[in-house]
Structure formats: C-alpha cells, structure tokens
Design a protein around this motif. Structure first.
Motif, PDB file in Angstrom:
ATOM      1  N   GLY A   1       0.830  -1.202   0.000  1.00 29.77           N
ATOM      2  CA  GLY A   1       0.000   0.000   0.000  1.00 29.77           C
ATOM      3  C   GLY A   1       0.861   1.248   0.000  1.00 29.77           C
ATOM      4  O   GLY A   1       1.754   1.403   0.841  1.00 29.77           O
ATOM      5  N   MET A   2       0.617   2.135  -0.964  1.00 28.50           N
ATOM      6  CA  MET A   2       1.431   3.343  -1.125  1.00 28.50           C
ATOM      7  C   MET A   2       0.678   4.616  -0.784  1.00 28.50           C
ATOM      8  O   MET A   2       1.214   5.507  -0.143  1.00 28.50           O
ATOM      9  CB  MET A   2       1.955   3.411  -2.561  1.00 28.50           C
ATOM     10  CG  MET A   2       2.835   2.221  -2.923  1.00 28.50           C
ATOM     11  SD  MET A   2       3.514   2.357  -4.585  1.00 28.50           S
ATOM     12  CE  MET A   2       4.385   0.777  -4.668  1.00 28.50           C
ATOM     13  N   ASP A   3      -0.570   4.725  -1.237  1.00 32.05           N
ATOM     14  CA  ASP A   3      -1.369   5.939  -1.037  1.00 32.05           C
ATOM     15  C   ASP A   3      -2.115   5.908   0.292  1.00 32.05           C
ATOM     16  O   ASP A   3      -2.614   4.856   0.708  1.00 32.05           O
ATOM     17  CB  ASP A   3      -2.431   6.052  -2.143  1.00 32.05           C
ATOM     18  CG  ASP A   3      -1.859   6.494  -3.477  1.00 32.05           C
ATOM     19  OD1 ASP A   3      -0.765   7.077  -3.494  1.00 32.05           O
ATOM     20  OD2 ASP A   3      -2.522   6.253  -4.504  1.00 32.05           O
ATOM     21  N   PHE A   4      -2.259   7.073   0.907  1.00 31.18           N
ATOM     22  CA  PHE A   4      -3.035   7.124   2.154  1.00 31.18           C
ATOM     23  C   PHE A   4      -3.529   8.541   2.405  1.00 31.18           C
ATOM     24  O   PHE A   4      -3.027   9.529   1.861  1.00 31.18           O
ATOM     25  CB  PHE A   4      -2.184   6.684   3.346  1.00 31.18           C
ATOM     26  CG  PHE A   4      -1.098   7.670   3.709  1.00 31.18           C
ATOM     27  CD1 PHE A   4      -1.315   8.645   4.666  1.00 31.18           C
ATOM     28  CD2 PHE A   4       0.129   7.640   3.066  1.00 31.18           C
ATOM     29  CE1 PHE A   4      -0.331   9.574   4.974  1.00 31.18           C
ATOM     30  CE2 PHE A   4       1.118   8.550   3.364  1.00 31.18           C
ATOM     31  CZ  PHE A   4       0.895   9.524   4.328  1.00 31.18           C
TER      32      PHE A   4
ATOM     33  N   TYR B   1      -2.266  13.793   3.299  1.00 32.48           N
ATOM     34  CA  TYR B   1      -2.318  12.679   2.361  1.00 32.48           C
ATOM     35  C   TYR B   1      -0.982  12.569   1.655  1.00 32.48           C
ATOM     36  O   TYR B   1      -0.173  13.507   1.671  1.00 32.48           O
ATOM     37  CB  TYR B   1      -3.473  12.848   1.379  1.00 32.48           C
ATOM     38  CG  TYR B   1      -3.292  13.884   0.280  1.00 32.48           C
ATOM     39  CD1 TYR B   1      -3.505  13.541  -1.054  1.00 32.48           C
ATOM     40  CD2 TYR B   1      -2.954  15.217   0.562  1.00 32.48           C
ATOM     41  CE1 TYR B   1      -3.374  14.489  -2.069  1.00 32.48           C
ATOM     42  CE2 TYR B   1      -2.832  16.156  -0.442  1.00 32.48           C
ATOM     43  CZ  TYR B   1      -3.036  15.784  -1.762  1.00 32.48           C
ATOM     44  OH  TYR B   1      -2.903  16.702  -2.766  1.00 32.48           O
ATOM     45  N   GLY B   2      -0.724  11.405   1.077  1.00 30.44           N
ATOM     46  CA  GLY B   2       0.540  11.235   0.391  1.00 30.44           C
ATOM     47  C   GLY B   2       0.721   9.827  -0.136  1.00 30.44           C
ATOM     48  O   GLY B   2      -0.148   8.961  -0.002  1.00 30.44           O
ATOM     49  N   CYS B   3       1.877   9.628  -0.758  1.00 31.80           N
ATOM     50  CA  CYS B   3       2.297   8.321  -1.273  1.00 31.80           C
ATOM     51  C   CYS B   3       3.674   8.093  -0.691  1.00 31.80           C
ATOM     52  O   CYS B   3       4.636   8.733  -1.124  1.00 31.80           O
ATOM     53  CB  CYS B   3       2.324   8.345  -2.809  1.00 31.80           C
ATOM     54  SG  CYS B   3       2.805   6.781  -3.573  1.00 31.80           S
ATOM     55  N   ALA B   4       3.792   7.224   0.308  1.00 35.00           N
ATOM     56  CA  ALA B   4       5.013   7.240   1.122  1.00 35.00           C
ATOM     57  C   ALA B   4       5.522   5.878   1.566  1.00 35.00           C
ATOM     58  O   ALA B   4       6.469   5.799   2.344  1.00 35.00           O
ATOM     59  CB  ALA B   4       4.781   8.110   2.361  1.00 35.00           C
ATOM     60  N   GLY B   5       4.952   4.773   1.089  1.00 33.32           N
ATOM     61  CA  GLY B   5       5.429   3.477   1.564  1.00 33.32           C
ATOM     62  C   GLY B   5       5.044   2.355   0.626  1.00 33.32           C
ATOM     63  O   GLY B   5       4.646   2.578  -0.519  1.00 33.32           O
TER      64      GLY B   5
ATOM     65  N   ALA C   1      -7.239   8.412  -2.670  1.00 39.70           N
ATOM     66  CA  ALA C   1      -7.220   7.936  -4.054  1.00 39.70           C
ATOM     67  C   ALA C   1      -6.304   8.748  -4.950  1.00 39.70           C
ATOM     68  O   ALA C   1      -5.996   8.338  -6.074  1.00 39.70           O
ATOM     69  CB  ALA C   1      -8.640   7.964  -4.624  1.00 39.70           C
ATOM     70  N   LEU C   2      -5.840   9.889  -4.475  1.00 37.88           N
ATOM     71  CA  LEU C   2      -5.227  10.875  -5.363  1.00 37.88           C
ATOM     72  C   LEU C   2      -3.699  10.829  -5.511  1.00 37.88           C
ATOM     73  O   LEU C   2      -3.199  11.094  -6.617  1.00 37.88           O
ATOM     74  CB  LEU C   2      -5.650  12.273  -4.893  1.00 37.88           C
ATOM     75  CG  LEU C   2      -5.304  13.467  -5.772  1.00 37.88           C
ATOM     76  CD1 LEU C   2      -5.799  13.281  -7.199  1.00 37.88           C
ATOM     77  CD2 LEU C   2      -5.882  14.743  -5.168  1.00 37.88           C
TER      78      LEU C   2
END
Length: 328
Positions: free
Chosen positions: A64-67, A88-92, A126-127
C-alpha cells in the motif's frame, strides 16, 4: 497496531491480519493514523511478482502506497505539520518503506501535503500516486493553454486525473475509452470522448485536428499503444507515458521529431531523490482540488482493511470504475 501482511508473494498470496509494533517516529517524519488507502496497479504487481520486481519489499511485507489520515506525532525538524493535521501522500509499500495497509504509517514529511478541505479521506487517499503521475507527465510535456491534448485511457486511474488537470490548465482535451461507461465518464470529466474500438487513429486525428495531430499526447496505456500515440501526435509534438516496459520501433517518432517523456513516479521514494518535489506537487493538487477543478472518481465498492485481498481482486478484475479505496 493492526496490519494486513503478506508472508509470501505470488498469484495465490493472501493478506493475513497481524498485530505488529507501531512504527517508531523518526526525524523529518510524521506519524499518521491512516483513515483510508487506495490500491494501485503497482501494488497488485508487487503482490503477484514479488522478487521479480526490484522494488518489492522483503516479506513479511506491508503493501500500500497511497493514504490519507491524521497526524498523531511530529518528528524532529518537521515544521510544516502539527498534531491533528489532515494529510495525504504516497510514502510506503515498496523497498524498505512499510506500507499503508495498517493503522499507522511513519511518513517522510517531504512526501505528504495537507488534504484538500473539500475532499473526503477516501477521495484524498485515491489521489497521490495517480495525481503526481498525471501532473508530472503533463508538466514535463510542457502543457499550455489552447493546446489540443489527447489522453489515452481517460477513464483509468491516471487518465481521469490527467483529463481534469489538462482542463484546469486550459487545454482542449480529448480522450480514448473502450465502451459506453468509459466514454460517458470521459465526457463527464470534461473531455471529448473517442471510442478507440470504433474509430481508427487516422479517423479521430482527421476529425478533431484536421489531420494535423495533437500537440500533446498523454498515454496512460503505453506499451504497444505508444505507436498509436506517435501516429496521433502533431509534428514536433510531445508525448508523456507511464508504461514503457517494451521494445518499439521509434521510426514514426523520429520522422515527426517527437519528444517522449517517461514518467516513473516511484523514483523519489525508491532512491530518496528529490522527494520534496512530490510534496510540492501534492500541495498544488490540494489547491486545484479546493478550487473545484479536481475530484477523484471512486469505485462504488467499499472495502475495510481486513478486506485488502478483495480490494486487490476488485482492481485486477477490470470491473472497477474509478479508484479502489480501503477504509480503516
């Protein structure tokens, strides 16, 4: 904390519930209580391919990357975020970065931004990946107001964001889709829909550009479809794509003098390379969303954290319309 782990990779792999230590806060990072996360194609690729992909984390793995979620603690040196902020972000979810299929994530503060106030946690989750990808591709291809822009795959995750961003920046937007539901969504998002199953490239180039071709082509389908992009592009046109894991004859691109921009948005996460650029893009996306020009489309099916496997299956089925989101 509760997490959904993969103990092995492969087509038959399953997510298993586990109780693990909440990750320790680090300097330059924030601890976020995750409200929602979204599933991207790269997540399903990692689950299926495992060690065949150099970006897959070691098992047991949290994907899972987005949260999207709420800041619960702030590490040393972080000045832009405070406890209680919605981010929010894409961090992992790749390499040595634990993912978002868990209650908490310790995220590099350079990889996040404040959530748009007019987006729900599900929408914000989702973004990030698709938003950063679409933004980077269009900007690198030098999008400008008044251009004719073609988006391949406009009903997909990246494509439906690219349509909205291209509209926001003043382009005249066209987009391909392969069915009534897809073309209806494309029209709803503000682009002129093209059914690639019933119209040839030559047909729609003649119809919409008088045969001159599109100034910019954003190809979220890629692969062999890049040949269609070359055909659809104007002389000295710009092409941005997210899928180039293939071998192609570039002759058409040569004779048209095309510029090709390959977008691989995971580079900052994988290589700790210019991560602040992702934060800057996310801040820009927040502003665009709050201005009413950007809203992610969500699949109607809802999933809980414990249903992570079903969420992956939903995306892989090809039946989802919009982003697949998991709620904690």
């Amino acid at each position: 904390m509760k997490a959904m782990q993969l103990n092995a990779y492969g087509a038959d792999s399953v997510f298993e519930a586990a109780e693990i230590e909440t990750p320790a806060l680090k300097a330059g990072h924030v601890l976020v209580k995750i409200a929602a996360s979204s599933v991207n194609t790269v997540d399903t690729m990692i689950r299926n391919m495992g060690e065949e992909l150099p970006l897959s984390p070691a098992t047991p793995a949290i994907l899972g990357m987005d949260f999207a979620g709420t800041v619960e603690a702030v590490g040393a040196g972080v000045t832009d975020y405070a406890v209680g902020d919605e981010v929010y972000g894409c961090a992992g979810g790749l390499a040595d970065l634990p993912g978002t299929l868990a209650e908490y994530i310790v995220a590099d503060s350079q990889l996040i931004a404040h959530k748009a106030k007019n987006l729900s946690m599900r929408e914000a989750a989702a973004l990030p990946l698709v938003g950063i990808t679409a933004y980077e591709g269009l900007q690198r291809a030098q999008i400008a107001a008044g251009q004719k822009v073609l988006v391949h795959g406009g009903s997909g995750g990246v494509g439906h964001i690219a349509i909205q961003l291209a509209n926001h920046w003043g382009a005249e937007v066209y987009s391909t889709g392969g069915g009534d539901a897809q073309t209806a969504l494309i029209e709803q998002l503000g682009a002129t829909a093209i059914n690639y199953k019933t119209e040839t490239v030559a047909d729609y180039v003649a119809k919409h550009t008088d045969g001159a071709g599109f100034d910019l082509v954003f190809d979220s389908v890629g692969g062999a479809n890049l040949l269609n992009s070359f055909e659809a592009a104007a002389l000295n046109g710009q092409i941005a794509t997210t899928v180039t894991l293939c071998e192609l004859d570039l002759s058409a691109a040569h004779f048209k003098g095309l510029s090709l921009h390959v977008v691989f948005m995971l580079i900052p996460m994988l290589h700790n390379h210019k991560r602040d650029q992702h934060g800057a893009i996310l801040r820009a996306l927040t502003e665009i969303a709050e201005a009413g020009a950007l809203k992610p489309v969500l699949d109607a099916t809802k999933f809980t954290l414990e249903q992570a496997g079903e969420a992956h299956a939903r995306l892989e089925s090809g039946k989802a319309m919009g982003k697949v989101v998991i709620e904690n």
